[in-house]
Design an enzyme around this catalytic site. Structure first.
Site, PDB file in Angstrom:
ATOM      1  N   GLU A 304       0.810  -1.236   0.000  1.00 46.45           N
ATOM      2  CA  GLU A 304       0.000   0.000   0.000  1.00 46.45           C
ATOM      3  C   GLU A 304       0.839   1.280   0.000  1.00 46.45           C
ATOM      4  O   GLU A 304       0.604   2.171   0.806  1.00 46.45           O
ATOM      5  CB  GLU A 304      -0.906   0.011   1.244  1.00 46.45           C
ATOM      6  CG  GLU A 304      -1.865  -1.139   1.301  1.00 46.45           C
ATOM      7  CD  GLU A 304      -2.645  -1.188   2.612  1.00 46.45           C
ATOM      8  OE1 GLU A 304      -3.835  -1.484   2.552  1.00 46.45           O
ATOM      9  OE2 GLU A 304      -2.057  -0.923   3.681  1.00 46.45           O
TER      10      GLU A 304
HETATM   11  C1  TNX Z   1      -4.629  -3.863   4.672  1.00 48.15           C
HETATM   12  S1  TNX Z   1      -2.994  -6.163   4.044  1.00 48.15           S
HETATM   13  C2  TNX Z   1      -3.332  -3.657   5.143  1.00 48.15           C
HETATM   14  C3  TNX Z   1      -3.148  -3.197   6.515  1.00 48.15           C
HETATM   15  C4  TNX Z   1      -4.445  -2.970   7.226  1.00 48.15           C
HETATM   16  C5  TNX Z   1      -5.414  -4.069   6.884  1.00 48.15           C
HETATM   17  C6  TNX Z   1      -6.706  -3.979   7.621  1.00 48.15           C
HETATM   18  C7  TNX Z   1      -1.918  -5.174   4.013  1.00 48.15           C
HETATM   19  C8  TNX Z   1      -0.672  -5.660   3.481  1.00 48.15           C
HETATM   20  N1  TNX Z   1      -2.183  -3.945   4.446  1.00 48.15           N
HETATM   21  O1  TNX Z   1      -2.357  -2.036   6.548  1.00 48.15           O
HETATM   22  O2  TNX Z   1      -4.194  -2.990   8.603  1.00 48.15           O
HETATM   23  O3  TNX Z   1      -5.675  -4.009   5.501  1.00 48.15           O
HETATM   24  O4  TNX Z   1      -7.503  -5.109   7.394  1.00 48.15           O
END
Ligand code: TNX
Length: 490
Positions: A304
């Site tokens: 992300e």
């Molecule tokens: C996605 S999954 C994220 C996290 C969040 C989560 C909440 C991923 C690699 N990143 O930063 O905490 O969703 O469900």
């Protein structure tokens, strides 16, 4: 009913019983200190409820009423984690090619006794029996993990140790610790102390922060290792780095630190990819953590990164991959690293995007399956769940968490590239140990079975009956699990 979770690969029980008595001894053959430790661990689990002495002895032959543990060279197919268990009315014997297998054999044996065996208080007057028969058990996947997010909320050493014991009970062998995020930095780095001292002071929602000293981290690593669990440390970068950026001005593009952050939005922070000091920072952090981590892997996050341009992301990840290697570890990253050039010993962790996961696999990377809609334990069970998130488009009831198949889910990935399964607890809304118990259990029991048991041995109708029984064991262990209506709890 004998209700073992994860269900063993092969087993056959009959009507006969073996019963523990006040005379039962736990006998170690051979002189392995490790096997002795496993026998002591088993004895310590069986003593409180039974009130029996259960002495652990070596150098003698087992007799009537005893339990014996031995390493054996006669069955190499058992591999590093498999085991055999034989119970007759006279004796129980546990056999494996390697110590981890004996540890798993003793977890199976625990689950063959009446559920009251897990009670911390003595339960007088019960017959402590197991069914006679044989078990021959080998795990399906080598990677059976759980991730715990300490960045959004911090959990102390005792909570993590308790979790480690519960993971071991379910034959899970990897605990991935998400040690940094926008909301907090959770491990002391001696060469950059403000990361923990300042960046560790906060958590989501203005709740108290915290961090592990290096000694505490080593204590967790050692406690896990004694239970055949490898710690995988994660420092998330180049995004999810607000706590680091707030701690050191030099890590920011403009040399100005942002404030600490206690919200739950993602994707707004990025390390300064074109500053050399960034790589000094990355090198120091990986060097210090790698030196305390015996496991083969270092997880660099990489998810992300919405505020890092793609070309910068690629440049950064490829450089960091070399730094991880220099410190003697294999890199793991979230699936997004599939966009970069990966070395074949790198591992990608699938959570959402199958195409980018397939790109990582096409480069020879191993894949860990953590599909958010199935394996994220921060997802609500249903619309009445008062904690947790809900962004995957569905709820994750106990059945949803159990009834999926990694090979089918990851269509674009060759089955042999799948290393195994890892569930994840993100902790934006998870603050207390009670919250943690409720979201993790009983879903974790299902992930344990997906990771360990042969595909053909898995079936919801069988599982829900076993889980009903298993709930009594969890309760005995003090776990405040979610009593799903999908299961007829005993
Ligand atoms: C996605 S999954 C994220 C996290 C969040 C989560 C909440 C991923 C690699 N990143 O930063 O905490 O969703 O469900």
């Amino acid at each position: 009913m004998t209700a073992i979770i994860p269900i063993p690969a092969q087993f056959q029980f009959d009507e006969r019983r073996f019963s523990l008595s006040s005379e039962t001894r736990i006998i170690v053959s051979g002189d392995s200190a490790e096997v002795f430790w496993i026998a002591s661990f088993l004895a310590a689990r069986l003593r409180p409820a039974t009130g029996f002495a259960l002495p652990v002895l070596g150098g003698i032959e087992p007799g009537a009423g005893d339990i014996s543990l031995a390493l054996t060279a006669d069955d190499p197919q058992l591999g590093p984690e498999g085991y055999r268990l034989l119970a007759t009315p006279e004796q129980v014997s546990l056999r494996a090619s390697a110590a981890a297998g004996l540890f798993y054999a003793s977890q199976t044996l625990r689950q063959m006794f009446p559920a009251e065996i897990e009670s911390a208080a003595e339960q007088p007057g019960l017959d402590w029996w197991v069914p006679c028969g044989t078990v021959r058990d080998v795990p399906r996947y080598a990677w059976r993990g759980m991730m715990l997010d300490l960045g959004r909320h911090f959990f102390g050493v005792e909570t993590v140790k308790r979790l480690i014991d519960l993971l071991a009970f379910h034959k899970i062998n990897t605990l991935h610790l998400h040690l940094s995020d926008d909301q907090g930095w959770r491990i002391m780095i001696e060469s950059w102390p403000w990361l923990a001292l300042h960046g560790g002071s906060t958590a989501t929602n203005g709740d108290p922060g915290g961090f592990y000293t290096q000694d505490q981290y080593r204590e967790i690593v050692a406690y896990a290792a004694q239970r055949y669990i490898t710690i995988v440390p994660e420092i998330d970068m180049p995004g999810h780095t607000n706590a680091a950026l707030a701690s050191y001005e030099a890590l920011n593009v403009n040399d100005i630190s942002p404030s600490l952050y206690t919200g739950i939005k993602v994707g707004f922070s990025s390390l300064a990819v074109h500053k050399e000091i960034t790589y000094q920072f990355v090198d120091d952090v990986i060097r210090e953590i790698a030196a305390m981590t015996p496991g083969a892997y270092f997880h660099i996050g990489g998810d992300e990164t919405l505020s890092t341009p793609e070309e910068d992301y690629i440049y950064f990840i490829e450089r960091v991959q070399e730094i991880v290697r220099k410190h003697g570890k294999r890199m793991i990253g979230w699936e997004e690293i599939g966009k970069t050039r990966l070395s074949p010993d790198t591992v990608a962790q699938h959570w959402w995007n199958k195409d980018v996961t397939a790109k990582a696999a096409a480069q020879g990377a191993g894949i860990i399956a953590s599909p958010a809609a199935r394996a994220y334990m921060d997802m609500k069970y249903h619309d009445h769940t008062t904690i947790g998130l809900q962004w995957t488009g569905s709820y994750t009831e106990v059945r949803d968490a159990y009834e999926w198949e990694p090979v089918e889910l990851l269509e674009g990935v060759p089955p042999e590239a799948i290393l195994g399964v890892e569930s994840a607890l993100w902790t934006e809304t998870i603050f207390t140990q009670g919250n943690l118990d409720f979201m993790v259990f009983p879903r974790l029991c299902g992930y344990a079975e997906i990771g360990w048991s042969p595909r053909a041995g898995r079936d919801w109708e069988s599982y829900r009956l076993r889980l009903a029984e298993h709930g009594k064991r969890l309760a005995g262990l003090g776990v405040r699990f979610y009593r799903s209506e999908q299961v007829d709890w005993q």
